[in-house]
Design a protein around this motif. Structure first.
Motif, PDB file in Angstrom:
ATOM      1  N   LYS A 123       0.857  -1.201   0.000  1.00 10.18           N
ATOM      2  CA  LYS A 123       0.000   0.000   0.000  1.00 10.18           C
ATOM      3  C   LYS A 123       0.889   1.245   0.000  1.00 10.18           C
ATOM      4  O   LYS A 123       1.552   1.529   0.994  1.00 10.18           O
ATOM      5  N   PRO A 124       0.923   1.978  -1.114  1.00  9.26           N
ATOM      6  CA  PRO A 124       1.824   3.146  -1.169  1.00  9.26           C
ATOM      7  C   PRO A 124       1.293   4.326  -0.368  1.00  9.26           C
ATOM      8  O   PRO A 124       0.083   4.479  -0.207  1.00  9.26           O
ATOM      9  N   LYS A 125       2.223   5.147   0.107  1.00  9.94           N
ATOM     10  CA  LYS A 125       1.825   6.314   0.901  1.00  9.94           C
ATOM     11  C   LYS A 125       2.091   7.639   0.190  1.00  9.94           C
ATOM     12  O   LYS A 125       1.354   8.588   0.327  1.00  9.94           O
ATOM     13  N   TYR A 126       3.218   7.700  -0.552  1.00  3.51           N
ATOM     14  CA  TYR A 126       3.687   9.012  -1.003  1.00  3.51           C
ATOM     15  C   TYR A 126       3.943   9.090  -2.503  1.00  3.51           C
ATOM     16  O   TYR A 126       4.345   8.114  -3.130  1.00  3.51           O
ATOM     17  N   TYR A 127       3.766  10.287  -3.064  1.00  5.39           N
ATOM     18  CA  TYR A 127       4.354  10.582  -4.363  1.00  5.39           C
ATOM     19  C   TYR A 127       5.342  11.725  -4.153  1.00  5.39           C
ATOM     20  O   TYR A 127       5.148  12.592  -3.292  1.00  5.39           O
ATOM     21  N   GLY A 156       5.592   4.108  -2.462  1.00  3.97           N
ATOM     22  CA  GLY A 156       5.259   5.334  -3.180  1.00  3.97           C
ATOM     23  C   GLY A 156       6.055   5.427  -4.459  1.00  3.97           C
ATOM     24  O   GLY A 156       6.700   4.465  -4.879  1.00  3.97           O
ATOM     25  N   VAL A 157       6.010   6.581  -5.072  1.00  5.30           N
ATOM     26  CA  VAL A 157       6.732   6.774  -6.334  1.00  5.30           C
ATOM     27  C   VAL A 157       7.463   8.115  -6.294  1.00  5.30           C
ATOM     28  O   VAL A 157       6.941   9.117  -5.793  1.00  5.30           O
ATOM     29  N   SER A 202       7.107   1.953  -6.101  1.00  4.96           N
ATOM     30  CA  SER A 202       6.131   0.858  -6.117  1.00  4.96           C
ATOM     31  C   SER A 202       5.785   0.501  -7.564  1.00  4.96           C
ATOM     32  O   SER A 202       5.467   1.395  -8.371  1.00  4.96           O
ATOM     33  N   ARG A 203       5.820  -0.774  -7.880  1.00  4.56           N
ATOM     34  CA  ARG A 203       5.649  -1.202  -9.274  1.00  4.56           C
ATOM     35  C   ARG A 203       4.343  -0.705  -9.910  1.00  4.56           C
ATOM     36  O   ARG A 203       4.365  -0.122 -10.995  1.00  4.56           O
ATOM     37  N   PRO A 204       3.176  -0.889  -9.251  1.00  5.36           N
ATOM     38  CA  PRO A 204       1.933  -0.469  -9.926  1.00  5.36           C
ATOM     39  C   PRO A 204       1.928   1.034 -10.241  1.00  5.36           C
ATOM     40  O   PRO A 204       1.367   1.452 -11.255  1.00  5.36           O
ATOM     41  N   LEU A 205       2.555   1.827  -9.395  1.00  9.59           N
ATOM     42  CA  LEU A 205       2.560   3.283  -9.633  1.00  9.59           C
ATOM     43  C   LEU A 205       3.472   3.651 -10.800  1.00  9.59           C
ATOM     44  O   LEU A 205       3.171   4.568 -11.574  1.00  9.59           O
TER      45      LEU A 205
END
Ligand code: FDP
Length: 343
Positions: free
Chosen positions: A209-213, A264-265, A327-330
């Motif tokens: 679960k990503p948190k940040y961009y 995140g990304v 993160s891969r999906p992002l």
């Protein structure tokens, strides 16, 4: 007396960890093990200076510029010299290359050459030094391609998927060394009281679960429509109504490190609309490829928006690339948005 069993985790120094990993390869000569250990030692020397930077009166510019026309700071020079001097005579390297130098750095002819090449960014994020913001060292290790004699440019111009090892040191609220030899990503925190890096983050995986961009949003007017839409998507303009928080330090190692641990990304896209950075800012060999290697080892991904960073064949030591990493999906989502631009 406190109960000894309260502390369940083992105390493992970086030296012991690196050595134990080597024992899984009976054919290993120990050169890579020692090279990593020398980098850990360089890190301790650099850390001892970054923490005393203000006191030692070594802040400020030297007034010189590096090959990219950026101001070189004194700590950069110290980090550069430390890594070079620690590695020029060991017989483990065929050549080195530093983000601060235009050409490859040969091994002095009076010393033996070895089978690896070391590429490094001695002090990344150095425009932050004067403000007490975290900075970092990034390193990448390739096996040489040439068979003997002094190392050559072609030994350094290798794509990231050939990397034997890569890592970084972050000089922050504590000093950490994070590296991978292609078998997971492991983090060690420097205990300044005993001068040892201790294993603190074994087998790092980017959380699902990503948190940040993380992006320098000040450049938004110079972005292409695809990057604008991608940013809006990260801010919540998506089916899942997932809105990420923005965190941008402007010190790549620190931004990458946070997103590695939190999910995140980070992106530094190309500028269009007359911007001065048509290829973004970050260097393929010294920044993008080593961090891409770590990202993938931690279950993430890195792309220039159209292709995997680790697949890019470098054409020059100073080559820059747009970078999307984390993160891969992002990161894959960024590629999807970039495709709409190509169509
Ligand atoms: P710096 O110029 O301070 O050395 O590539 C260098 C770098 O820092 C990265 O560490 C950082 O992510 C980026 O530049 C910051 O650039 P912007 O100031 O353009 O955002």
């Amino acid at each position: 007396m406190s109960d000894r069993r309260t502390f369940s985790s083992k105390i493992v120094t970086i030296e012991r960890y690196i050595l134990e990993q080597q024992s899984d390869y009976p054919e290993a000569t120990g050169a890579l093990t020692n090279l990593l250990y020398d980098l850990a030692l360089s890190a301790k020397m650099i850390a001892s200076h970054t923490t005393r930077a203000g006191l030692a009166g070594i802040l400020g510019d030297t007034g010189e510029e590096n090959v990219y026309g950026e101001e070189v700071q004194k700590l950069d020079e110290f980090a550069e010299r430390t890594i070079y001097r620690m590695n020029d005579h060991t017989g483990r390297l065929a050549a080195m290359a530093s983000e601060e130098e235009a050409d490859i750095i040969p091994i002095p002819p009076n010393y033996p050459t070895g089978k690896y090449v070391l590429m490094y960014d001695p002090l990344d994020g150095s425009s932050n030094i004067d403000y007490n913001v975290s900075v970092g060292t990034i390193f990448a290790i390739h096996r040489r391609r040439t068979l003997q004699g002094p190392g050559a440019l072609e030994d350094c111009l290798q794509k990231g998927s050939n990397l034997v090892a890569a890592g970084y040191i972050i000089y922050g609220s504590s000093t950490m060394m994070v590296y991978s030899t292609g078998r997971g990503v492991h983090g060690f925190t420097l205990d300044p009281r005993i001068g040892e890096f201790l294993l603190s983050h074994p087998n790092i995986r980017i959380p699902d679960k990503p948190k940040y961009y993380s992006v320098n949003q000040g450049y938004q007017p110079k972005w292409s429509p695809a990057i604008q839409k991608y940013t809006a998507w990260l801010q919540g303009d998506n089916d899942q109504k997932m809105a990420l928080s923005l965190r941008y330090i402007g010190s790549l190692v620190a931004d990458f490190h946070r997103n590695l641990l939190a999910g995140g990304v980070f992106y530094y896209p190309a500028e269009t609309k007359g911007g001065s950075k048509p290829q973004g800012k970050l260097r393929l060999l010294y920044e993008a490829a080593p961090l891409a290697f770590l990202a993938e080892q931690a279950g993430g991904y890195a792309s220039d928006g159209t292709q995997r960073i680790l697949d890019i064949e470098p054409t020059g030591l100073q080559q820059r690339v747009p970078l999307f990493i984390g993160s891969r999906p992002l990161v894959e989502k960024a590629e999807e948005f970039m495709k709409t631009e190509e169509a």
